[in-house]
Design a protein around this motif. Structure first.
Motif, PDB file in Angstrom:
ATOM      1  N   ARG A   1     -10.564  -0.315 -12.663  1.00 25.06           N
ATOM      2  CA  ARG A   1     -10.304  -0.408 -11.239  1.00 25.06           C
ATOM      3  C   ARG A   1     -11.332  -1.287 -10.543  1.00 25.06           C
ATOM      4  NH1 ARG A   1      -9.785   4.819  -7.482  1.00 25.06           N
ATOM      5  NH2 ARG A   1     -12.037   4.675  -7.610  1.00 25.06           N
TER       6      ARG A   1
ATOM      7  N   GLU B   1     -10.572  -4.672  -8.576  1.00 24.48           N
ATOM      8  CA  GLU B   1     -10.916  -4.771  -7.158  1.00 24.48           C
ATOM      9  C   GLU B   1     -11.727  -6.036  -6.893  1.00 24.48           C
ATOM     10  OE1 GLU B   1     -12.773  -1.093  -6.179  1.00 24.48           O
ATOM     11  OE2 GLU B   1     -10.850  -0.105  -5.779  1.00 24.48           O
TER      12      GLU B   1
ATOM     13  N   ALA C   1      -9.392  -8.856  -6.800  1.00 27.33           N
ATOM     14  CA  ALA C   1      -8.576  -8.851  -5.581  1.00 27.33           C
ATOM     15  C   ALA C   1      -9.361  -9.365  -4.386  1.00 27.33           C
ATOM     16  CB  ALA C   1      -8.067  -7.442  -5.309  1.00 27.33           C
ATOM     17  N   GLN C   2     -10.701  -9.202  -4.418  1.00 26.65           N
ATOM     18  CA  GLN C   2     -11.495  -9.611  -3.267  1.00 26.65           C
ATOM     19  C   GLN C   2     -12.159 -10.973  -3.436  1.00 26.65           C
ATOM     20  OE1 GLN C   2     -14.089  -6.255  -2.529  1.00 26.65           O
ATOM     21  NE2 GLN C   2     -12.278  -4.953  -2.757  1.00 26.65           N
TER      22      GLN C   2
ATOM     23  N   LYS D   1     -12.744 -14.696  -3.316  1.00 30.30           N
ATOM     24  CA  LYS D   1     -12.107 -15.636  -2.400  1.00 30.30           C
ATOM     25  C   LYS D   1     -11.600 -16.877  -3.101  1.00 30.30           C
ATOM     26  CE  LYS D   1     -14.585 -13.939   1.563  1.00 30.30           C
ATOM     27  NZ  LYS D   1     -15.406 -12.919   0.855  1.00 30.30           N
TER      28      LYS D   1
ATOM     29  N   ARG E   1      -4.156 -12.452  -5.798  1.00 29.37           N
ATOM     30  CA  ARG E   1      -4.944 -11.351  -5.261  1.00 29.37           C
ATOM     31  C   ARG E   1      -4.046 -10.209  -4.799  1.00 29.37           C
ATOM     32  NH1 ARG E   1      -8.733 -13.276  -0.868  1.00 29.37           N
ATOM     33  NH2 ARG E   1      -7.472 -15.145  -0.795  1.00 29.37           N
ATOM     34  N   ALA E   2      -2.890 -10.561  -4.203  1.00 29.91           N
ATOM     35  CA  ALA E   2      -1.946  -9.524  -3.773  1.00 29.91           C
ATOM     36  C   ALA E   2      -1.431  -8.751  -4.981  1.00 29.91           C
ATOM     37  CB  ALA E   2      -0.788 -10.156  -3.011  1.00 29.91           C
TER      38      ALA E   2
ATOM     39  N   GLY F   1      -4.027  -6.618  -6.244  1.00 32.16           N
ATOM     40  CA  GLY F   1      -4.142  -5.488  -5.309  1.00 32.16           C
ATOM     41  C   GLY F   1      -3.141  -4.403  -5.643  1.00 32.16           C
ATOM     42  N   GLY F   2      -1.935  -4.821  -5.991  1.00 33.55           N
ATOM     43  CA  GLY F   2      -0.918  -3.847  -6.409  1.00 33.55           C
ATOM     44  C   GLY F   2      -1.365  -3.090  -7.648  1.00 33.55           C
ATOM     45  N   LEU F   3      -1.984  -3.839  -8.574  1.00 35.57           N
ATOM     46  CA  LEU F   3      -2.498  -3.200  -9.802  1.00 35.57           C
ATOM     47  C   LEU F   3      -3.583  -2.175  -9.475  1.00 35.57           C
ATOM     48  CD1 LEU F   3      -2.739  -6.142 -12.353  1.00 35.57           C
ATOM     49  CD2 LEU F   3      -0.980  -4.395 -12.163  1.00 35.57           C
ATOM     50  N   VAL F   4      -4.427  -2.517  -8.491  1.00 33.20           N
ATOM     51  CA  VAL F   4      -5.494  -1.590  -8.097  1.00 33.20           C
ATOM     52  C   VAL F   4      -4.881  -0.270  -7.657  1.00 33.20           C
ATOM     53  CG1 VAL F   4      -7.331  -1.141  -6.427  1.00 33.20           C
ATOM     54  CG2 VAL F   4      -7.137  -3.401  -7.485  1.00 33.20           C
ATOM     55  N   ASP F   5      -3.809  -0.386  -6.841  1.00 32.06           N
ATOM     56  CA  ASP F   5      -3.169   0.848  -6.377  1.00 32.06           C
ATOM     57  C   ASP F   5      -2.566   1.637  -7.537  1.00 32.06           C
ATOM     58  OD1 ASP F   5      -3.949   0.535  -3.860  1.00 32.06           O
ATOM     59  OD2 ASP F   5      -1.986   0.003  -3.010  1.00 32.06           O
TER      60      ASP F   5
ATOM     61  N   ARG G   1      -5.756   9.176 -10.390  1.00 36.17           N
ATOM     62  CA  ARG G   1      -5.536  10.482  -9.746  1.00 36.17           C
ATOM     63  C   ARG G   1      -4.863  11.459 -10.696  1.00 36.17           C
ATOM     64  NH1 ARG G   1      -3.965   7.349  -5.628  1.00 36.17           N
ATOM     65  NH2 ARG G   1      -1.768   7.904  -5.835  1.00 36.17           N
TER      66      ARG G   1
ATOM     67  N   ASP H   1       5.339  10.225  -3.452  1.00 38.28           N
ATOM     68  CA  ASP H   1       4.192   9.993  -4.308  1.00 38.28           C
ATOM     69  C   ASP H   1       3.691  11.317  -4.883  1.00 38.28           C
ATOM     70  OD1 ASP H   1       2.241   8.343  -5.420  1.00 38.28           O
ATOM     71  OD2 ASP H   1       0.797   9.005  -3.909  1.00 38.28           O
TER      72      ASP H   1
ATOM     73  N   VAL I   1     -11.921  -5.940   1.153  1.00 43.45           N
ATOM     74  CA  VAL I   1     -10.691  -5.152   1.085  1.00 43.45           C
ATOM     75  C   VAL I   1     -11.043  -3.759   0.559  1.00 43.45           C
ATOM     76  CG1 VAL I   1      -8.386  -4.960   0.110  1.00 43.45           C
ATOM     77  CG2 VAL I   1      -9.333  -7.210   0.626  1.00 43.45           C
TER      78      VAL I   1
ATOM     79  N   THR J   1      -7.716   4.434  -2.025  1.00 42.58           N
ATOM     80  CA  THR J   1      -8.504   5.409  -2.791  1.00 42.58           C
ATOM     81  C   THR J   1      -9.968   5.366  -2.367  1.00 42.58           C
ATOM     82  OG1 THR J   1      -7.011   4.896  -4.591  1.00 42.58           O
ATOM     83  CG2 THR J   1      -8.904   6.237  -5.131  1.00 42.58           C
TER      84      THR J   1
ATOM     85  N   GLU K   1      -7.748  14.366  -2.504  1.00 44.20           N
ATOM     86  CA  GLU K   1      -7.417  13.378  -3.522  1.00 44.20           C
ATOM     87  C   GLU K   1      -5.925  13.383  -3.781  1.00 44.20           C
ATOM     88  OE1 GLU K   1      -9.379  13.328  -7.396  1.00 44.20           O
ATOM     89  OE2 GLU K   1     -11.221  13.198  -6.201  1.00 44.20           O
ATOM     90  N   GLY K   2      -5.331  12.238  -3.765  1.00 42.38           N
ATOM     91  CA  GLY K   2      -3.891  12.188  -4.017  1.00 42.38           C
ATOM     92  C   GLY K   2      -3.084  12.014  -2.756  1.00 42.38           C
TER      93      GLY K   2
ATOM     94  N   VAL L   1      -3.870  -5.522   3.662  1.00 40.78           N
ATOM     95  CA  VAL L   1      -3.780  -6.457   2.537  1.00 40.78           C
ATOM     96  C   VAL L   1      -2.708  -5.888   1.613  1.00 40.78           C
ATOM     97  CG1 VAL L   1      -5.005  -7.598   0.675  1.00 40.78           C
ATOM     98  CG2 VAL L   1      -6.207  -6.983   2.787  1.00 40.78           C
ATOM     99  N   ARG L   2      -1.597  -6.635   1.510  1.00 36.43           N
ATOM    100  CA  ARG L   2      -0.442  -6.111   0.795  1.00 36.43           C
ATOM    101  C   ARG L   2      -0.813  -5.688  -0.625  1.00 36.43           C
ATOM    102  NH1 ARG L   2       3.899  -8.760  -1.521  1.00 36.43           N
ATOM    103  NH2 ARG L   2       2.897 -10.733  -1.045  1.00 36.43           N
ATOM    104  N   GLY L   3      -0.508  -4.452  -0.925  1.00 37.75           N
ATOM    105  CA  GLY L   3      -0.729  -3.949  -2.280  1.00 37.75           C
ATOM    106  C   GLY L   3      -2.162  -3.619  -2.596  1.00 37.75           C
ATOM    107  N   ALA L   4      -3.088  -3.827  -1.650  1.00 39.13           N
ATOM    108  CA  ALA L   4      -4.486  -3.587  -1.993  1.00 39.13           C
ATOM    109  C   ALA L   4      -5.150  -2.561  -1.082  1.00 39.13           C
ATOM    110  CB  ALA L   4      -5.271  -4.887  -1.951  1.00 39.13           C
TER     111      ALA L   4
ATOM    112  N   GLU M   1      -9.982 -15.772   6.523  1.00 38.56           N
ATOM    113  CA  GLU M   1     -10.914 -15.321   5.492  1.00 38.56           C
ATOM    114  C   GLU M   1     -10.225 -14.417   4.463  1.00 38.56           C
ATOM    115  OE1 GLU M   1     -14.971 -12.814   5.622  1.00 38.56           O
ATOM    116  OE2 GLU M   1     -14.600 -14.126   7.354  1.00 38.56           O
TER     117      GLU M   1
END
Lengths: 474, 92
Positions: free
Chosen positions: A261, A265, A268-269, A271, A278-279, A282-286, A293, A424, B32, B36, B48-49, B77-80, B90
């Motif tokens: 993770r 991250e 994703a951040q 630059k 990065r988007a 970001g989806g993978l991070v979620d 969890r 979820d 970002v 979590t 949590e969760g 930030v979409r998906g993040a 930026e």
């Protein structure tokens, strides 16, 4: 009592054989005695007839009055309730005794003299049975005359009936006592079985450390309970192994997931990467967060179930804990236009781990919000009843079908796959609730009507009263 | 208990959770923050969760500090996750 139970069957068998033995003995006694009485009566009649026959001479036959007088003097058949008859070979009666003194039979009713000597039993029309013997007078003159003597069998039969009645009464009393005794004895012998059964019913996967009582009453039952206990030990070991495996596996997964993770991250951040990349990352991070969890929940659950988790025991007010938690979560409910009504009028103290008990309330409220349509309402109440603290979460949601209720506290169980996919969560929330309740010596129950809503009730032991610290501490 | 912050001289009343959220985002400007991460810093482990609680709070915070203002500070930030930044370029 179940008609197929061992007690009933053993007793029926016992009673049957007892009755058969008694009936056989009774029958032998009754019929043997009856035969003996009839035979000895006939014997006495024969002797009497032979003595009377000595009196029957041609001279006596010529004077029937003399003969009657002699018989009356020597034998007095009427006074001794006997029958005497003397007849010629052509069947004509020379002498016949009169009615007996007690009137027990009528001599006129007795059938005509037979042609041959012999022994017979006659039944008169009033049911009186008579033994009658016929003897021939002798080879001399007057050849062919028959002397008959008879006596009623009824007094002897009456004695026999009395004996039969006594035997029957004795049979009833003895078999009653024997069956009752056998019942007591068998039940006592089977008591260990009932104890083992009752205890075995209470053993589930949550109290596998308990054992069946090992009675020392009988070898068979002792062996049975020992064998069952060894089986429970093996089950406990395999359950323990299973839980330990789950705890170890989820623990091993935590570190790589954390690394994964944080790496994702940082991508994703960064630059210097493309925005689309990065988007996507970001989806993978979620997603990794979601896996983390699940793994965290599994880890917590398996530790709770394996008894590895240390549950802190501090005295806390469940009511204020519930109110505070509901306040933190009310935005989540408001988002769906669901009102939360909190009913916790008085402090309710329990012994427990505040973080874990809060988890219980969070999970129950979260579920209630998830499974209640927009515009519904929730009620969270904390009350004390008898020796238990009750925390209840009621909703006006979709409800749970009756057939799903036994499974909803199981790991990963989902009532409605389609609906759950939109929501979820991994299906571990209620399993965690149940484990935390169990670790606190409590239980969680659910009552639900499809289309009307569900009620989850957590019951925990109340804390012992403590005067020194009335305000409590969370 | 309410917390008061100022944006451009305008006073804004925040609840303690909204304040904690804003404080955490301001401590990491331009970064970002995944749901979590926000969860772990602003709520305790019991939550949590429940990552959707983050979305709800962010929306409320936005209504209070961004809605009356032409310059939006809180970005999705979409998906993040979410990011607090003055400079739109930026991030995206």
């Amino acid at each position: 009592m179940n008609s197929r139970s061992l007690v009933v069957r053993l007793m029926a068998w016992h009673a049957l054989w007892l009755a058969a033995a008694f009936a056989l003995a009774g029958g032998v006694i009754y019929f043997g005695l009856r035969h003996y009485i009839e035979a000895s009566l006939a014997e006495a009649q024969i002797k009497r007839a032979d003595r009377i026959a000595l009196l029957v001479t041609p001279a006596q036959l010529a004077l029937p009055g003399r003969l009657a007088e002699t018989i009356a003097n020597d034998f007095a058949p009427e006074a001794s309730e006997r029958f005497v008859r003397i007849s010629r070979p052509d069947g004509t009666v020379v002498y016949r005794s009169g009615r007996p003194g007690d009137g027990s039979f009528d001599p006129a009713e007795i059938s005509a003299p037979p042609r041959q000597p012999g022994v017979r039993i006659e039944t008169l029309h009033d049911g009186t049975r008579m033994t009658i013997v016929a003897r021939s007078v002798g080879t001399g003159n007057p050849a062919g005359c028959l002397v008959e003597t008879g006596e009623s069998l009824m007094p002897a039969l009456k004695e026999l009936d009395w004996l039969l009645a006594s035997l029957s009464l004795g049979f009833v009393v003895v078999s009653g006592v024997a069956v009752a005794g056998a019942h007591r004895l068998i039940r006592r012998a089977l008591r260990p079985v009932h104890e083992i059964t009752a205890r075995a019913e209470t053993i589930t996967s949550h109290n596998l450390s308990e054992r069946l009582p090992e009675t020392h009453s009988g070898m068979e039952f002792e062996h049975l309970s020992q064998a069952l206990n060894r089986m429970i030990t093996r089950l406990e070991e395999s359950f323990q192994l299973n839980r330990r495996f789950l705890a170890d596996a989820s623990h091993e997964l935590r570190t790589p997931l954390t690394v994964l993770r944080s790496e994702l991250e940082s991508i994703a951040q960064a630059k210097n990467h493309d925005a689309d990349l990065r988007a996507a990352v970001g989806g993978l991070v979620d997603e990794v967060g979601r896996i983390t969890r699940i793994v965290e929940n599994l880890f917590a659950l398996s530790r709770l179930e394996a008894g590895l988790a240390q549950v802190k025991h501090t005295r806390l007010d469940l009511a204020s804990l519930a109110v505070a938690t509901a306040e933190q979560m009310c935005l989540l409910a408001e988002d769906k236009n669901i009102g939360i009504k909190t009913v916790a009028p008085t402090p309710v103290f329990v012994e427990g781990d505040p973080a874990r008990l809060k988890q219980v309330i969070v999970n129950l409220l979260d579920n209630a919000i998830k499974y209640t349509p927009k515009g519904g309402s929730l009620t969270l109440s904390v009350t004390a009843a008898a020796d238990r603290a009750l925390c209840e979460v009621a909703d006006t949601g979709y409800g749970i079908p009756a057939e799903a209720i036994p499974f909803i506290f199981e790991r990963f169980y989902r009532v409605d796959e389609a609906r759950s996919r939109e929501i979820d969560g991994a299906g571990l929330g209620l399993a965690i609730v149940k484990s935390i309740c169990a670790a606190h010596g409590g239980v969680v129950e659910v009552k639900s009507v499809v289309g009307q809503g569900s009620r989850f009730i957590v019951a925990l032991p109340l804390a012992a009263p403590e005067e020194r610290n009335p305000s409590g501490a969370i | 208990v309410t917390h008061q912050v100022r944006r451009g001289g305008r006073k804004v009343d925040l609840t303690s959770k909204e304040y904690a959220l804003l404080e955490y985002m301001m401590a990491h400007p331009g970064r970002v923050l995944s749901r979590t991460m926000i969860m772990e810093h602003v709520w305790d482990e019991s939550f949590e969760g429940l990552t959707n609680i983050v979305d709800v709070y962010v929306r409320h915070l936005r209504e209070k500090i961004d809605l009356p203002h032409p310059l939006k500070l809180i970005r999705t930030v979409r998906g993040a996750g979410y990011c607090l930044s003055e400079n739109a370029a930026e991030i995206e």
